[in-house]
Each structure stands twice: as structure tokens, then as C-alpha cells.
Write a protein that holds these residues in place. Structure first.
Motif, short mmCIF file in Angstrom:
data_model
loop_
_atom_site.label_atom_id
_atom_site.label_comp_id
_atom_site.label_asym_id
_atom_site.label_seq_id
_atom_site.Cartn_x
_atom_site.Cartn_y
_atom_site.Cartn_z
N GLY A 1 5.45 4.40 -3.95
CA GLY A 1 6.34 5.51 -4.29
C GLY A 1 7.78 5.05 -4.15
O GLY A 1 8.11 3.90 -4.46
N SER B 1 -3.29 9.16 4.24
CA SER B 1 -3.96 7.93 3.77
C SER B 1 -3.73 6.73 4.69
O SER B 1 -4.45 5.73 4.61
CB SER B 1 -3.52 7.59 2.34
N PHE C 1 15.85 0.57 5.02
CA PHE C 1 14.44 0.69 5.43
C PHE C 1 13.62 -0.44 4.79
O PHE C 1 12.77 -1.05 5.42
CB PHE C 1 13.82 2.02 4.99
N THR D 1 5.09 7.66 8.30
CA THR D 1 5.27 8.44 9.53
C THR D 1 4.26 9.60 9.54
O THR D 1 3.56 9.83 8.55
CB THR D 1 6.71 8.97 9.61
N ASP E 1 -1.56 2.51 -5.18
CA ASP E 1 -0.99 3.84 -5.11
C ASP E 1 -2.14 4.85 -5.24
O ASP E 1 -3.32 4.46 -5.31
CB ASP E 1 0.07 4.02 -6.21
N TYR E 2 -1.80 6.13 -5.28
CA TYR E 2 -2.83 7.18 -5.34
C TYR E 2 -3.83 6.94 -6.47
O TYR E 2 -5.04 7.13 -6.29
CB TYR E 2 -2.14 8.54 -5.50
N ASP F 1 6.25 15.20 6.39
CA ASP F 1 6.17 15.49 7.82
C ASP F 1 7.48 16.07 8.35
O ASP F 1 8.55 15.81 7.83
CB ASP F 1 5.75 14.25 8.62
N GLN G 1 -6.66 3.49 -6.01
CA GLN G 1 -7.18 3.19 -4.66
C GLN G 1 -8.44 2.33 -4.70
O GLN G 1 -8.73 1.63 -3.74
CB GLN G 1 -7.48 4.49 -3.91
N ASN H 1 -6.00 3.12 5.30
CA ASN H 1 -5.39 1.85 4.89
C ASN H 1 -5.34 0.85 6.05
O ASN H 1 -5.57 -0.35 5.86
CB ASN H 1 -3.97 2.10 4.33
N ASN I 1 11.45 3.96 11.78
CA ASN I 1 12.59 3.63 10.92
C ASN I 1 12.87 2.14 11.03
O ASN I 1 13.09 1.64 12.12
CB ASN I 1 13.82 4.45 11.35
N ARG J 1 17.83 3.88 0.43
CA ARG J 1 16.61 3.41 1.11
C ARG J 1 16.61 1.90 1.36
O ARG J 1 15.64 1.36 1.89
CB ARG J 1 15.38 3.78 0.26
N ALA K 1 7.00 1.41 12.75
CA ALA K 1 8.35 1.86 13.10
C ALA K 1 8.58 3.20 12.43
O ALA K 1 8.19 3.39 11.28
CB ALA K 1 9.40 0.86 12.62
N LEU L 1 0.88 -1.18 0.00
CA LEU L 1 0.00 0.00 0.00
C LEU L 1 0.91 1.22 0.00
O LEU L 1 1.62 1.47 0.98
CB LEU L 1 -0.93 0.01 1.22
N GLY L 2 0.92 1.94 -1.12
CA GLY L 2 1.89 3.01 -1.35
C GLY L 2 2.98 2.46 -2.25
O GLY L 2 3.69 1.52 -1.87
N1 LIG Z 1 9.66 3.72 8.66
C1 LIG Z 1 10.68 3.81 7.78
O1 LIG Z 1 11.70 3.09 7.86
C2 LIG Z 1 10.58 4.81 6.66
C3 LIG Z 1 11.62 4.98 5.74
C4 LIG Z 1 11.44 5.85 4.67
C5 LIG Z 1 10.24 6.54 4.54
N2 LIG Z 1 9.25 6.37 5.47
C6 LIG Z 1 7.93 7.01 5.36
O2 LIG Z 1 7.19 6.27 4.39
C7 LIG Z 1 6.26 7.13 3.74
C8 LIG Z 1 6.44 7.02 2.22
O3 LIG Z 1 7.74 7.46 1.87
P1 LIG Z 1 8.20 7.51 0.33
O4 LIG Z 1 9.57 8.09 0.37
O5 LIG Z 1 7.95 6.23 -0.35
O6 LIG Z 1 7.18 8.63 -0.23
P2 LIG Z 1 6.63 8.77 -1.73
O7 LIG Z 1 6.00 10.12 -1.78
O8 LIG Z 1 7.72 8.46 -2.71
O9 LIG Z 1 5.51 7.62 -1.84
C9 LIG Z 1 4.24 7.70 -1.23
C10 LIG Z 1 3.27 7.06 -2.20
O10 LIG Z 1 1.99 6.94 -1.58
C11 LIG Z 1 1.04 7.08 -2.62
N3 LIG Z 1 -0.31 7.32 -2.09
C12 LIG Z 1 -0.99 8.49 -1.89
N4 LIG Z 1 -2.22 8.24 -1.41
C13 LIG Z 1 -2.33 6.89 -1.30
C14 LIG Z 1 -3.35 6.01 -0.85
N5 LIG Z 1 -4.53 6.48 -0.42
N6 LIG Z 1 -3.12 4.67 -0.86
C15 LIG Z 1 -1.92 4.19 -1.28
N7 LIG Z 1 -0.92 4.97 -1.73
C16 LIG Z 1 -1.12 6.30 -1.73
C17 LIG Z 1 1.56 8.24 -3.46
O11 LIG Z 1 0.97 8.23 -4.75
C18 LIG Z 1 3.06 7.91 -3.47
O12 LIG Z 1 3.42 7.14 -4.60
C19 LIG Z 1 6.51 8.52 4.33
O13 LIG Z 1 5.60 8.74 5.40
C20 LIG Z 1 7.93 8.44 4.88
O14 LIG Z 1 8.17 9.34 5.94
C21 LIG Z 1 9.42 5.53 6.53
#
Ligand SMILES: NC(=O)c1ccc[n+]([C@@H]2O[C@H](COP(=O)([O-])OP(=O)(O)OC[C@H]3O[C@@H](n4cnc5c(N)ncnc54)[C@H](O)[C@@H]3O)[C@@H](O)[C@H]2O)c1
Length: 248
Positions: A9, A57, A220, A77, A31-32, A141, A35, A61, A102, A217, A100, A6-7
Motif C-alpha cells: 500500500g 493480516s 518511515f 501497528t 498485497d490483498y 488503528d 496472497q 504473515n 515508528n 512517509r 517498531a 508484505l503489504g
Molecule cells: N512503523 C512505522 O514506521 C509505520 C509508518 C507508517 C505506517 N505504519 C503502519 O503500517 C501499516 C500499513 O500502512 P499503509 O499506510 O501502507 O497502509 P495501506 O492501507 O496504504 O496499505 C496496507 C496494504 O496492506 C494490504 N493487505 C491487506 N491484507 C494483506 C495481506 N493479507 N497480506 C499482505 N498485504 C495485505 C492492503 O491491500 C494494502 O495495500 C499500518 O498498520 C500503519 O499503521 C507504520
């Protein structure tokens, strides 16, 4: 394992690569733009969900996963004020969730040593402490979830700090009007930086800096896939610390 993402990106794509390398199958990518495909029927095809989307989102989810009963690994996050109510809901519904700030092994080692260092520094109050974080400019964030976890590790162990306060350093210099009992988290946004966190203890005599720099990345992504594997056959509400469980 059959994994739903889910997501999709930057993180979703890194996780897909790691999961395939570890012989897992990706059965759903949301992805966006698609959905509407997030249905109970589609989620039921997965053994686990890995969720890295957006702060706006993630809660919807999670509800979909709770309704379906599929274990969920959350990387997103910026939603942590909802943790208490979600924990109650997760346990009442006999669901499975890990979150987490991270997932990288290196950062989780950093979290642990940060707490030990803070315990030592609590005996030397002439050092002031602050946290700095640097991330790419698309990060939604601020401060980072990782910086909040670091700050909590300090506040839990340093008597003079009671809460954190964040300053996002943009083009203009920050106003320095913190109270003595507030721990400063300084956030910087610089193109292409995956994540750098530094804890700084400063005194008139010297400065101690404790720093973690992510080069990409992959850490992670690997941690998130390990979490999905670890959650298999478990019920309950977990953090990544339950999985790593470092002892010293
Ligand atoms: N916990 C960790 O280890 C860790 C590490 C890196 C990033 N993050 C967090 O993970 C999140 C994503 O990071 P990223 O770098 O991939 O960001 P990103 O912007 O590259 O990807 C986010 C994706 O979510 C999609 N999205 C939007 N609405 C959605 C929905 N309703 N359902 C599903 N997907 C949807 C977007 O289209 C986008 O492709 C952020 O909150 C970031 O802070 C956490």
C-alpha cells in the motif's frame, strides 16, 4: 539484498522506492489481491521481509516468515498485545524479527527526549500531561502505535500516571471522564496527514508543547530498509531502539 514486501500500500510503495535507491532488489510483493503467492518457496528467495500490511493480516504473515526462517521487519501497528507470545516463539525457533511503532530517525530521537523530559516533569506534578496524535482518515488503528510508545515513555517516568486512555475525536466532542492516573491520548483523523504527535504539559502558569511532524512517509520507509540491512546475520527479537541505541 533481496527484499520481499508484505503489504504493498502507501508504505510498501515508499519502501520499494527507498530500497531500489539503496541498490536492493525487490523479489516479492504481496498485497490483498495476491496472497496466494505468499509461499515458502517464494519467501525463500528473499534475504529479508519488510511487512507493512494491516493489523488483521500481520500475525499470519509473521507465521509464514517464522516457518521459512527469513528475517522480518514489521511496521504494521495495532497488534502489540501479541508481543510477549511472539517473542517466545521467535527465540524458540531461532528466528529474527524487528518491530517498531515508528521507524523514522526523527521520531526515535523524539521518543528518547520524551523520556528525558518526562523524568524532569515528574518533579513538577502541578503540570498535567496529555498526548495528541493526528493521522490520515484511512488509518485503521487508534491510538497510533507511535502515540502508545510516547505514552509508555511518559508512564514509565511520571509517578502519577499508571495507564493510558484513548479518545478518538470524530465529529462529536469527547467526553472527559478520565481518572487522574490515566494519561489521555487524543486521536484526530484528518485527510492526508502522515503523522503528527504532540506531548503537552499544561499548568495554570504555562504550557510546554513538544511536537514531531512528519512531512511525508520517506522517514518511515528509510528506517525500515535500514532495519532490514541491520538484521542481516542476526538472530532474535528486536525493537528499533536496539538499532538506533541513542546515548546521552
Ligand atoms: N512503523 C512505522 O514506521 C509505520 C509508518 C507508517 C505506517 N505504519 C503502519 O503500517 C501499516 C500499513 O500502512 P499503509 O499506510 O501502507 O497502509 P495501506 O492501507 O496504504 O496499505 C496496507 C496494504 O496492506 C494490504 N493487505 C491487506 N491484507 C494483506 C495481506 N493479507 N497480506 C499482505 N498485504 C495485505 C492492503 O491491500 C494494502 O495495500 C499500518 O498498520 C500503519 O499503521 C507504520
Amino acid at each position: 539484498m533481496k527484499i520481499a514486501l508484505l503489504g504493498y500500500g502507501k508504505m510498501g510503495k515508499s519502501i520499494e522506492k527507498v530500497a531500489l535507491d539503496r541498490k536492493h532488489e525487490i523479489v516479492l510483493k504481496i498485497d490483498y489481491n495476491n496472497q496466494h503467492e505468499l509461499t515458502t518457496e517464494n519467501l525463500q528467495k528473499a534475504d529479508a521481509v519488510i511487512e507493512f500490511s494491516t493489523p488483521s493480516s500481520v500475525l499470519t504473515n509473521i507465521q509464514h516468515c517464522f516457518n521459512t526462517g527469513v528475517p522480518i521487519v514489521i511496521g504494521t501497528t495495532g497488534w502489540y498485545e501479541h508481543i510477549p507470545e511472539l517473542k517466545v516463539q521467535c527465540e524458540a525457533g531461532n528466528n529474527t524479527l524487528m518491530y517498531a511503532s515508528n521507524y523514522s530517525v526523527g521520531v526515535n530521537i523524539f521518543f528518547k527526549v520524551n523520556e528525558v523530559l518526562a523524568k524532569i516533569m515528574n518533579n513538577y506534578p502541578y503540570y498535567d500531561v496529555q498526548v495528541e496524535e493526528i493521522h490520515h482518515t484511512q488509518k485503521l488503528d487508534s491510538p497510533s502505535g507511535t502515540a502508545i510508545t510516547i505514552a509508555e515513555g511518559i508512564i514509565d517516568n511520571i509517578d502519577t500516571k499508571k495507564e493510558w486512555a484513548n479518545i478518538l475525536i470524530a465529529d462529536t466532542p469527547a467526553e472527559d471522564n478520565l481518572r487522574a492516573d490515566q494519561l489521555l491520548i487524543e486521536s484526530h483523523r484528518i485527510e492526508s496527514v502522515p503523522g503528527t504527535h504532540t506531548v503537552i504539559y499544561d499548568s495554570e502558569i504555562d504550557t510546554i508543547e513538544f511536537k514531531h511532524t512528519a512531512h511525508n512517509r520517506n522517514g518511515f520507509a528509510l528506517g525500515a530498509v535500514l532495519a532490514a540491512e541491520w538484521l542481516k546475520d542476526k538472530k532474535g527479537f528486536y525493537t528499533v531502539a536496539d538499532m538506533f541505541n541513542f546515548s546521552i
